[in-house]
Motif scaffolding. Structure first.
Motif, short mmCIF file in Angstrom:
data_model
loop_
_atom_site.label_atom_id
_atom_site.label_comp_id
_atom_site.label_asym_id
_atom_site.label_seq_id
_atom_site.Cartn_x
_atom_site.Cartn_y
_atom_site.Cartn_z
N CYS A 198 -18.53 43.31 -2.22
CA CYS A 198 -16.79 43.72 -2.05
C CYS A 198 -16.52 44.08 -3.44
O CYS A 198 -17.61 43.16 -4.38
CB CYS A 198 -15.95 42.23 -1.90
SG CYS A 198 -14.09 42.53 -2.15
N HIS A 243 -13.34 38.80 4.74
CA HIS A 243 -14.68 38.49 4.64
C HIS A 243 -15.04 37.59 5.71
O HIS A 243 -13.99 36.52 5.80
CB HIS A 243 -14.69 37.88 3.60
CG HIS A 243 -15.03 38.70 2.31
ND1 HIS A 243 -15.46 39.26 1.90
CD2 HIS A 243 -13.96 38.20 1.51
CE1 HIS A 243 -15.58 39.62 1.17
NE2 HIS A 243 -14.50 39.27 0.47
N CYS A 279 -14.67 42.19 -5.11
CA CYS A 279 -14.08 40.49 -5.71
C CYS A 279 -16.04 39.61 -5.61
O CYS A 279 -15.70 38.58 -6.38
CB CYS A 279 -14.06 39.78 -5.03
SG CYS A 279 -14.81 39.00 -3.14
ZN LIG Z 1 -13.72 40.16 -1.23
#
Ligand SMILES: [Zn+2]
Length: 433
Positions: A311, A256, A313
């Motif tokens: 993403c 990232h 996440c």
């Molecule tokens: Zn991520």
């Protein structure tokens, strides 16, 4: 998912872009007004801050390269007053003068916050014991990770590099749960542990490693994770950008690049044109909020690709792929950019051949011709010509798929290709360019 700064890390992409534009505009006006270096560059390039009317206009600005820093040694590009500087880091150059990076209090603050987010995204936090086994000193790794890990409330063991037996003793006695170092040093720690009769998996509490500062592969990550029973994360940053600042998140699916810190472009290193998401090119970085040593469109020389899709996440900031080489290593074969690291990557997936190879490039008539010499693994060695031809075909297909260009393959006996100590010289280019 635990984020260090959820408002920033989960900000919708459109808002991130607006913020990047504001920061870029401010930066360009500031440097046009207060930096001789950037003022002269912009004038020579025929660009005025008023020309920056949207984020994409970053492409109108001139590039900056490593030699700009060397040529302006030690601090001619700095835009902060000397009394505003609170630290220097110095990177040793392989050729000529080193480069000096100065930091104001805010510069250190942004660097530390970047690492606080990154370490949190790897699952490190309060209650963790972090062994920082990067060099402390002029190199940015040690102190960078040190402050980042302290910021998130982890306990830091500032072990620095070397004295590997002592590193292992500290790891066990202080119940270390995460280590930051180069991948090769972690492998060395693992080998030393074995010799000492220590199993990292069973006899330590190590769970995570944050590895970088040298090239490494996904295969190496898998090996480290399996042998040590840990998760290994990739960290990126160079001293010009401040130091190591960006890592994988727990998804381990790209690094990232925090948008409020870095504006990332991927360009074709030959033409300077932007390449689409997912395609490889040279990474160019603008650091949006640097005070002491501002960095606009710095050509990192690192080859990677960028991914703006969300993403898993939940973080909205784009991710770059594991670095796959350096621009200096790039070959252009029939108009296609080819990196020796791609060949290496392809060969690692073929069990019959070793990772040792040579590339020879010639021009036959008007056409580029690339030959890849690979070595059989001893187990695959055969005196049956058909077996060898099958392997040759398989290698040829795999390379064509990876490189998008046809290459000739020559299979040689185990151990017959040259071995290199240090940096391998795997390319012989006989074309007169
Ligand atoms: Zn991520």
């Amino acid at each position: 998912m635990i984020a260090w700064d959820p408002n920033m890390e989960l900000m919708p992409e459109a808002e991130l872009k607006k913020m990047q534009f504001k920061l870029l505009k401010t930066l360009v006006y500031r440097l046009y007004s207060f930096s001789n270096f950037y003022h002269e560059r912009m004038v020579a390039h025929g660009v005025h801050p008023d020309d920056i009317t949207r984020l994409e206009d970053v492409a109108k600005l001139p590039y900056m390269v490593k030699s700009d820093l060397r040529d302006n040694y030690p601090d001619k590009i700095f835009t902060a007053d000397p009394e505003e500087l609170v630290r220097y880091h110095v990177s040793s150059g392989t050729t000529g003068k080193p480069t000096v990076v100065g930091y104001t209090k805010n510069d250190l603050e942004n660097w530390t916050e970047s690492l606080a987010r990154a370490l949190t995204s790897c699952g490190v936090g309060r209650g963790d014991v972090v062994q920082v086994a990067y060099g402390y000193g002029l190199f940015t790794g040690g102190l960078g990770l040190h402050y980042g890990a302290e910021r998130i409330g982890a306990s830091v063991v500032p072990a620095s590099v070397g004295n590997t037996e002592r590193q292992l003793e500290l790891m066990q006695d202080l119940r270390v749960t995460a280590i930051c170092c180069t991948p090769s040093y972690l492998v060395h720690i693992g080998e030393t542990a074995k010799k000492m009769g220590i199993s990292i998996k069973d006899d330590t509490r190590l769970k995570r490693a944050i590895l970088g500062a040298e090239p490494w592969s996904d295969q190496m990550r898998e090996r480290i994770e399996e042998e040590m029973g840990i998760k290994a994360y990739n960290i990126y940053g160079t001293s010009e950008l401040s130091g190591p600042m960006f890592t994988d998140c727990a998804e381990q699916n790209g690094i990232h690049m925090w948008s409020d810190i870095a504006l990332v472009e991927i360009i074709d290193p030959e033409t300077g044109r932007p390449v689409p998401d997912g395609e490889q090119g040279e990474m160019v970085v603008t650091i949006l909020q640097k005070e002491a040593l501002p960095i606009i469109r710095y050509r990192t020389g690192d080859i990677t690709s960028i991914d703006h899709t969300p993403c898993q996440c939940g973080r909205t900031h784009p991710r770059i792929a594991r670095l796959s080489g350096r621009v200096d290593d790039m070959l252009i074969i029939r108009g296609i950019n080819v990196f020796p690291s791609q060949v290496e990557h392809a060969l690692l997936g073929i069990p019959e051949v070793s990772g040792n190879f040579m590339i020879e490039v010639d021009r036959v008539g008007a056409l580029d011709h690339m030959l890849v010499k690979v070595e059989l693994n001893p187990e695959a060695f055969s005196d049956k010509i058909n077996d060898i031809l099958d392997i040759r075909r398989k290698v040829g297909h795999t390379l064509k798929n990876m490189l998008n260009v046809s290459v000739d393959v020559e299979i040689s006996e185990p151990g017959s290709l040259p071995r290199f100590e240090g940096k391998a010289q795997r390319v012989i280019d006989r074309r007169v360019l």
